[in-house]
Design an enzyme around this catalytic site. Sequence first.
Site, PDB file in Angstrom:
ATOM      1  CE  LYS A  66      -3.841  -2.407   2.224  1.00 47.76           C
ATOM      2  NZ  LYS A  66      -4.614  -2.716   3.443  1.00 47.76           N
TER       3      LYS A  66
ATOM      4  CD  GLN B 168      -3.444  -4.331   6.552  1.00 53.69           C
ATOM      5  OE1 GLN B 168      -3.574  -3.273   5.951  1.00 53.69           O
ATOM      6  NE2 GLN B 168      -3.856  -5.478   6.038  1.00 53.69           N
TER       7      GLN B 168
ATOM      8  CG  ASP C  11      -9.402   0.100   5.416  1.00 53.08           C
ATOM      9  OD1 ASP C  11      -9.418  -0.346   4.257  1.00 53.08           O
ATOM     10  OD2 ASP C  11      -8.511  -0.147   6.243  1.00 53.08           O
TER      11      ASP C  11
HETATM   12  N1  GUN Z   1      -6.851  -6.823   6.172  1.00 53.52           N
HETATM   13  C1  GUN Z   1      -7.231  -7.533   5.083  1.00 53.52           C
HETATM   14  N2  GUN Z   1      -7.810  -6.714   4.179  1.00 53.52           N
HETATM   15  C2  GUN Z   1      -7.798  -5.478   4.699  1.00 53.52           C
HETATM   16  C3  GUN Z   1      -8.241  -4.210   4.236  1.00 53.52           C
HETATM   17  O1  GUN Z   1      -8.792  -4.040   3.143  1.00 53.52           O
HETATM   18  N3  GUN Z   1      -8.030  -3.176   5.074  1.00 53.52           N
HETATM   19  C4  GUN Z   1      -7.444  -3.326   6.280  1.00 53.52           C
HETATM   20  N4  GUN Z   1      -7.297  -2.257   7.044  1.00 53.52           N
HETATM   21  N5  GUN Z   1      -7.030  -4.483   6.745  1.00 53.52           N
HETATM   22  C5  GUN Z   1      -7.192  -5.553   5.956  1.00 53.52           C
END
Ligand code: GUN
Length: 288
Positions: free
Chosen positions: A54, A98, A121
Amino acid sequence: MPQAKIIDGKQVAAKLHQALKEEVVALTKQGVTPGLATVRVGEDPASQVYVQMKEKACAMIGIMSRGIRPPADISQEDLIAQIEELNSDSNIHGILVQLPLPGHLNTPTVLQHVNPDKDVDGFHPLNLGKLLSAKYWEELPRFIPCTPAGVIKLIDSTGVEIAGKQAVVVGRSIIVGKPVAMLLLARQATVTICHSRTSDLGALTRTADILVAAVGVPQLIKGKMIKPGAVVIDVGVNRLEDGLVGDVDFNQAKEVAGYLTPVPGGVGPMTIIMLLTNTVRSAKAQLS
Ligand code: GUN
């Protein structure tokens, strides 16, 4: 039976990438560089990889990213205090916590402390609530969860109409299953959600014109569970000894499905581009 057309997530993401890059340039010229804070608690190996991807994507597009790396044993109060700091930092337009978080932390409580206006998110209860309230696509909140948003873009890339179709979602997580079901509903599909306690999963998945697999069970969806010609979106990322596999048995599915996403190279690149899209959207909203 003709083989399924493979949906190239990298290609779909690349198309969005260029336009987004231009938006970042325009914003930066106006004095706003979009900023994303990535909060990764502890050293979970998969989370390390995802967050790194990311941040790399941010750098490629001109988004400033700031990594916050609290230790795995951070207290909930201290983590919330760090999030509050990011909430009040005007250089930060998006905050990503995350998931999964270590077990001693209450995930919904932590996510509740992300400013909903920086919730790129889309996991804050306010944004999830707005997602639930939206009857039609136009009524969706500013931020919708990234992987589900990417799934819809991939379905749209096939040219297959969603409205009026039977959609089956396998998985009920807050990250993918539930929000993707709501998005499909907002696009006027008839949606069934299946999960680990669903009996005769195959009977349901075989009704699907659009099948989204997001359960985290390697190759659960076999060819005989797929309706011929269906659009099959595989959200699974399962690390096995001999590599990465999805929730769909790719080799079997490609003999039956009309369209199919690979793992890797399907949904993954879309999640990231949607995160960047949400961050830019947030920066733009601040400007206006
Ligand atoms: N863990 C797995 N997929 C995601 C996501 O799209 N966002 C976040 N913050 N954590 C994740």
